[in-house]
Design an enzyme around this catalytic site. Structure first.
Site, mmCIF file in Angstrom:
data_model
loop_
_atom_site.group_PDB
_atom_site.id
_atom_site.type_symbol
_atom_site.label_atom_id
_atom_site.label_comp_id
_atom_site.label_asym_id
_atom_site.label_seq_id
_atom_site.Cartn_x
_atom_site.Cartn_y
_atom_site.Cartn_z
ATOM 1 N N HIS A 152 -54.697 12.933 -36.774
ATOM 2 C CA HIS A 152 -55.899 13.608 -37.282
ATOM 3 C C HIS A 152 -57.177 12.784 -37.088
ATOM 4 O O HIS A 152 -58.277 13.305 -37.237
ATOM 5 C CB HIS A 152 -55.730 14.014 -38.757
ATOM 6 N N ASP A 182 -48.178 13.251 -37.649
ATOM 7 C CA ASP A 182 -49.549 12.739 -37.703
ATOM 8 C C ASP A 182 -49.668 11.359 -37.067
ATOM 9 O O ASP A 182 -50.428 10.509 -37.529
ATOM 10 C CB ASP A 182 -50.070 12.710 -39.142
ATOM 11 N N SER A 255 -57.393 5.743 -42.633
ATOM 12 C CA SER A 255 -56.397 6.546 -41.929
ATOM 13 C C SER A 255 -56.019 5.924 -40.596
ATOM 14 O O SER A 255 -56.882 5.590 -39.781
ATOM 15 C CB SER A 255 -56.936 7.954 -41.671
#
EC number: 3.4.21.107
Length: 516
Positions: A152, A182, A255
Site C-alpha cells: 500500500h 501487503d 508502514s
C-alpha cells in the site's frame, strides 16, 4: 551512614529460637548500606548493625546502569530506508487518497482502524498541481539493493525514491507486489554494497523485546521500543491474516518498516495500526518474517505470487457445530461447499466434511487451513484428513492455482408470492419451497420471514436465505425440517446443523433445538 531510629526496628521471632539473619538494604548514589541481624541468644531478639556493611558508596560510576538498545540500533538502523512515492493525481471522488479499491478488505480495515481520514500510516499524501505524494518506510534485504516495503506504500506509484540512513537519495523500481499480504519488493538502482537486514528464523514469543525503525511523519530514522503483545492476529484484511501485534509506537510513515528482535533480525514488517485518533495508541500489526520470506522469494523470481488452491468454501467449527456433528472438540475447517470443477470437488470433498489435517499436520481452524494451503505451490500433491459423518477418511488431491479474483454475486429474489409453507415457530422461521419463489432455484426451502427476536435471527438468518440441508438431509418443505429436528432430538442432540445459501455463498449454521 544513616542510623535508623530504634522505634522503626521490630523484632522477628521464629518459634522457640531466633535464628541469625541478614537483611541487605542498599540505596543508589550516596546512601549508606547497612546489615541488620538478630542476636544469637535464644531468649531474646536484639538488633545489631554489622560494621562490615556500615559504609557509604559515593562512587556513582560503579552503579549498574540499565541495559539499552544503542548497540543494536547502531548495527541495524543503516539498513532501514525512507520510501517516497509520486503519482499523478487520479482525481479520486471526494478527495479520497486511499490506495485501496472501495470495499476491499484493506480499505475496510483502514476505514475502521486507520487515521481520521481512513488512510494507512504514511499514506496521507500532499497534493500539488496534478501530483500526489506519499511516504513510508522499508529496509534492504540484500547488498545489491533489493528492499521490502508495503504494497500500500508503493501501489499506483509512478515514481519511487528512497533515502538511506546516511541521507543519500536513490531511484527505485517496483519488482512485484502482493496485495493479499501487503508486501512489495523494490530494487534500488545505483549501488551494490547497501547495508541489509536479515529476516529472522526464530519463533516469536509474546513478551519479547522489539524495536520498530522507520520514517514516522516523514521524520526519518526514528526508533521506538516495545514488546510483542500477541501473535496470530486476524484483523479482517483477508484469509491469510497472521499478524504479530506489538506495542512499540508506530505512526504514519512507519508502514513497510521493520520490527527487529534483540539479535538484530527482522521479525516482521509493520503494516497497520489501531488508531481512533490517527496517532499511535500502542497497538500495531506486523507481517511475520516467515510470510515475508515466502512472498519475497516469489516476487523476486517472477514478480507475482501464486498460491495453492483446493476450491472450497470453509467456515470455523464452533462448539454448536461440533455438537451437531458429534465432534469431541471444536477444531478443523468445515466445508460449506466445494466449488464446481475445483480440485476438492474432483477429489470427492463434500459439503459437511470437516478437514482436520493437511499432510498429517492438524488443522486448528478454517484460517489455519487457508494459510496452510496458500503457503503451498500450485501443483503440489497433498493428503487431507477428512471427517465425514463420524468416519475419518484420507483424500489425495493436487493443488490448483488460486484465482486472481473471486466474483461475489448477490442474488436478488423476486416476488415471494403467497406460496408460504407452514412456519417453524420454535426457530422463528417461515419458509416456502424454493420452486415456488422466483429466482430461488429448485433446491431447498426459502426463508420468507424471520422473527427478529428468535434464535434464527440471532444466528444471522434473513429473508431470501435458502436452507438446503438439515442434519445432512436435503429438505424441500417445513415438514422435512421438522422431521430432521425430531430425529436430532431422539439422538439427544442440543443443536441441528443447517446448510444455508445466501446469494452465491453457502455456510453451515448450528441451530439450537428446544426439547419437548
Amino acid at each position: 551512614m544513616t542510623d535508623l531510629p530504634s522505634s522503626q526496628l521490630k523484632p522477628i521471632r521464629s518459634g522457640v529460637t531466633a535464628r541469625r539473619f541478614a537483611l541487605m538494604a542498599s540505596v543508589v548514589a550516596g546512601v549508606g548500606v547497612a546489615a541488620y541481624g538478630l542476636s544469637p541468644s535464644a531468649d531474646k531478639a536484639e538488633f545489631f548493625i554489622s560494621p562490615a556493611y556500615a559504609q557509604v558508596n559515593t562512587d556513582v560510576s560503579k552503579v549498574a546502569q540499565p541495559i539499552g538498545f544503542a548497540d543494536i540500533v547502531e548495527r541495524v538502523k543503516p539498513s532501514v530506508i525512507s520510501v517516497k512515492i509520486r503519482m499523478k493525481d487520479r482525481a479520486v471522488a471526494s478527495g479520497d487518497d486511499s490506495p485501496f479499491q472501495p470495499g476491499s478488505p484493506m480499505e475496510r480495515f483502514f476505514r475502521r482502524f486507520g487515521g481520521p481520514d481512513g488512510l494507512p500510516p504514511g499514506m496521507r499524501g500532499r497534493r500539488g498541481p496534478g501530483l500526489v505524494t506519499g511516504q513510508g518506510s522499508g529496509f534492504f534485504i540484500s547488498a545489491d539493493g533489493y528492499a521490502v516495503t508495503n504494497n500500500h506504500v508503493v501501489d499506483g506509484a509512478d515514481k519511487v525514491e528512497v533515502t538511506t540512513d546516511d541521507g543519500k537519495t536513490y531511484t527505485a523500481k517496483v519488482i512485484g507486489a502482493d496485495p493479499r499480504t501487503d508486501i512489495a519488493l523494490i530494487k534500488v538502482e545505483g549501488g551494490s554494497s547497501f547495508p541489509f537486514a536479515k529476516l529472522s528464523d526464530d519463533k516469536v514469543r509474546i513478551g519479547d523485546w522489539v524495536l520498530a525503525v522507520g520514517n514516522p511523519f516523514g521524520l526519518g530514522g526514528s526508533v521506538t521500543a516495545g514488546i510483542v503483545s500477541a501473535s496470530g492476529r486476524d484483523i479482517g484484511t483477508g484469509p491469510y491474516d497472521d499478524f504479530i501485534q506489538i506495542d512499540a509506537p508506530v505512526n504514519k510513515g512507519n508502514s513497510g518498516g521493520p520490527a527487529f528482535n534483540m539479535k538484530g533480525d527482522v521479525i516482521g514488517v509493520n503494516t497497520a495500526i489501531y488508531s481512533p485518533s490517527g496517532g499511535s495508541v500502542g497497538i500495531a500489526f506486523s507481517i511475520p518474517a516467515n510470510t515475508v520470506k515466502s512472498v519475497v522469494a516469489q516476487l523476486k523470481d517472477k514478480g507475482s505470487v501464486s498460491r495453492g488452491w483446493i476450491g472450497v468454501q470453509i467456515q470455523p467449527v464452533t462448539s454448536d457445530i461440533a455438537d451437531s456433528l458429534g465432534l469431541k472438540k471444536a477444531e478443523g475447517a468445515l466445508v460449506a461447499e466445494p466449488q464446481a470443477n475445483s480440485p476438492a470437488a474432483k477429489a470427492g470433498i463434500k459439503s459437511g466434511d470437516v478437514i482436520t489435517a493437511v499432510n498429517g499436520d492438524p488443522v486448528k481452524d478454517a484460517r489455519e487451513l487457508a494459510r496452510t494451503i496458500g503457503s503451498l505451490a500450485p501443483g503440489t500433491s497433498i493428503k487431507l484428513n477428512v471427517l465425514r459423518k463420524g468416519t475419518d477418511k484420507v483424500v489425495n488431491l493436487t493443488l490448483g492455482t488460486l484465482p486472481d479474483t473471486v466474483e461475489a454475486r448477490a442474488d436478488h429474489y423476486g416476488d415471494r408470492g403467497s406460496s408460504r409453507d407452514n412456519d417453524i415457530p420454535r426457530l422463528g422461521l417461515t419458509v416456502a419451497p424454493a420452486g415456488s419463489v422466483a429466482g430461488a432455484g429448485g433446491e431447498g426451502v426459502v426463508v420468507v420471514d424471520v422473527d427478529p427476536k428468535s434464535p434464527a435471527a440471532e444466528r444471522g438468518f434473513r429473508e431470501g436465505d435458502v436452507i438446503l440441508e438439515v442434519a445432512g438431509k436435503s429438505v424441500s418443505s417445513s415438514a422435512d425440517i421438522r422431521e430432521a429436528i425430531k430425529a436430532a432430538r431422539a439422538e439427544d442432540k442440543n443443536s441441528v446443523l443447517m446448510r444455508v445459501r445466501t446469494g452465491s455463498t453457502a455456510r453451515f449454521v448450528a441451530m439450537p433445538i428446544a426439547k419437548g
